[in-house]
Design a protein around this motif. Sequence first.
Motif, PDB file in Angstrom:
ATOM      1  N   SER A   1       0.849  -1.185   0.000  1.00 22.47           N
ATOM      2  CA  SER A   1       0.000   0.000   0.000  1.00 22.47           C
ATOM      3  C   SER A   1       0.888   1.239   0.000  1.00 22.47           C
ATOM      4  O   SER A   1       1.594   1.500   0.973  1.00 22.47           O
ATOM      5  CB  SER A   1      -0.917   0.010   1.233  1.00 22.47           C
ATOM      6  OG  SER A   1      -1.717  -1.153   1.283  1.00 22.47           O
ATOM      7  N   MET A   2       0.845   1.977  -1.098  1.00 25.10           N
ATOM      8  CA  MET A   2       1.674   3.178  -1.226  1.00 25.10           C
ATOM      9  C   MET A   2       1.062   4.316  -0.415  1.00 25.10           C
ATOM     10  O   MET A   2      -0.151   4.535  -0.428  1.00 25.10           O
ATOM     11  CB  MET A   2       1.777   3.594  -2.694  1.00 25.10           C
ATOM     12  CG  MET A   2       2.367   2.526  -3.600  1.00 25.10           C
ATOM     13  SD  MET A   2       4.075   2.098  -3.193  1.00 25.10           S
ATOM     14  CE  MET A   2       4.895   3.660  -3.519  1.00 25.10           C
ATOM     15  N   PHE A   3       1.902   5.054   0.298  1.00 23.72           N
ATOM     16  CA  PHE A   3       1.423   6.183   1.099  1.00 23.72           C
ATOM     17  C   PHE A   3       0.773   7.261   0.222  1.00 23.72           C
ATOM     18  O   PHE A   3      -0.191   7.896   0.619  1.00 23.72           O
ATOM     19  CB  PHE A   3       2.571   6.801   1.900  1.00 23.72           C
ATOM     20  CG  PHE A   3       3.164   5.879   2.929  1.00 23.72           C
ATOM     21  CD1 PHE A   3       2.355   5.038   3.687  1.00 23.72           C
ATOM     22  CD2 PHE A   3       4.531   5.850   3.143  1.00 23.72           C
ATOM     23  CE1 PHE A   3       2.900   4.179   4.636  1.00 23.72           C
ATOM     24  CE2 PHE A   3       5.084   5.002   4.096  1.00 23.72           C
ATOM     25  CZ  PHE A   3       4.267   4.166   4.840  1.00 23.72           C
ATOM     26  N   GLU A   4       1.312   7.426  -0.974  1.00 24.13           N
ATOM     27  CA  GLU A   4       0.809   8.489  -1.847  1.00 24.13           C
ATOM     28  C   GLU A   4      -0.569   8.175  -2.421  1.00 24.13           C
ATOM     29  O   GLU A   4      -1.243   9.065  -2.957  1.00 24.13           O
ATOM     30  CB  GLU A   4       1.799   8.728  -2.990  1.00 24.13           C
ATOM     31  CG  GLU A   4       1.998   7.519  -3.882  1.00 24.13           C
ATOM     32  CD  GLU A   4       3.117   7.715  -4.885  1.00 24.13           C
ATOM     33  OE1 GLU A   4       3.081   7.029  -5.925  1.00 24.13           O
ATOM     34  OE2 GLU A   4       4.024   8.526  -4.635  1.00 24.13           O
ATOM     35  N   ASP A   5      -1.009   6.902  -2.313  1.00 25.19           N
ATOM     36  CA  ASP A   5      -2.290   6.502  -2.892  1.00 25.19           C
ATOM     37  C   ASP A   5      -3.440   6.530  -1.899  1.00 25.19           C
ATOM     38  O   ASP A   5      -4.576   6.240  -2.271  1.00 25.19           O
ATOM     39  CB  ASP A   5      -2.183   5.092  -3.489  1.00 25.19           C
ATOM     40  CG  ASP A   5      -1.249   5.051  -4.687  1.00 25.19           C
ATOM     41  OD1 ASP A   5      -1.077   6.102  -5.332  1.00 25.19           O
ATOM     42  OD2 ASP A   5      -0.685   3.984  -4.964  1.00 25.19           O
ATOM     43  N   CYS A   6      -3.172   6.836  -0.638  1.00 30.15           N
ATOM     44  CA  CYS A   6      -4.267   6.902   0.334  1.00 30.15           C
ATOM     45  C   CYS A   6      -4.424   8.331   0.844  1.00 30.15           C
ATOM     46  O   CYS A   6      -3.505   9.152   0.727  1.00 30.15           O
ATOM     47  CB  CYS A   6      -4.050   5.925   1.490  1.00 30.15           C
ATOM     48  SG  CYS A   6      -2.765   6.397   2.646  1.00 30.15           S
TER      49      CYS A   6
END
Length: 213
Positions: free
Chosen positions: A86-91
Amino acid sequence: MDAVVGAVDNVKVDIFDTHRAWCMYANIFLEILSILLLLVAFAGNSEDWDEIKDGAWTVQLNSKDKVVGYVGTRAYASKGSGHTVSMFEDCDSSLCDDCKSAGESAIFCTVVGFIMVVVMLVLSFMRRTGEQKYYKFGAVVCGFFGLLFFICAMGAWDDQCVEEWPTSNGVKYEMGNGMNCVLTSFFFTLFGFVTHLCVSTSNNDKSPVVAPI
């Protein structure tokens, strides 16, 4: 400026000065190890699950001390079925934003520290047998800034990201390989900083002698 350089050049501890070659060999060995360790820390900035696992800056454990996930500087790698990343930039959560910012700061500071270690390695080779003006001063300055940026990297990650993660239901967090590598490099750099500072240039100065006019 010359007065500062001269003051640094004249600092020495006899036991270090007597064994200058061995001190520089030790520096070279530890600085090479630091470079290799920092490459592991950089792996935590990956999007690949295996690389995040190997270079994770933080490891998440459940109440039974079983690893459930790895926190890299850009993403969280779950150890559950499917090994999801889970990428931080996608949440959109504030936690992701905090960790994204912390990860960027930590990696930037680590890169600067890495550069300082590389320069120290070159200067350790140069100081092994002789001296030129600014060799010692340059090594001491690089050591100082390397230490400073490693502290900033670890502090930014711990304060801005790790402290924000939930700890309910017995969940806990430990230092991962990435953070351990940065911490170890910090102590290796500290050794190099002290060694370069304690080995003087006065008895081994091979700078060309300029005849007075």
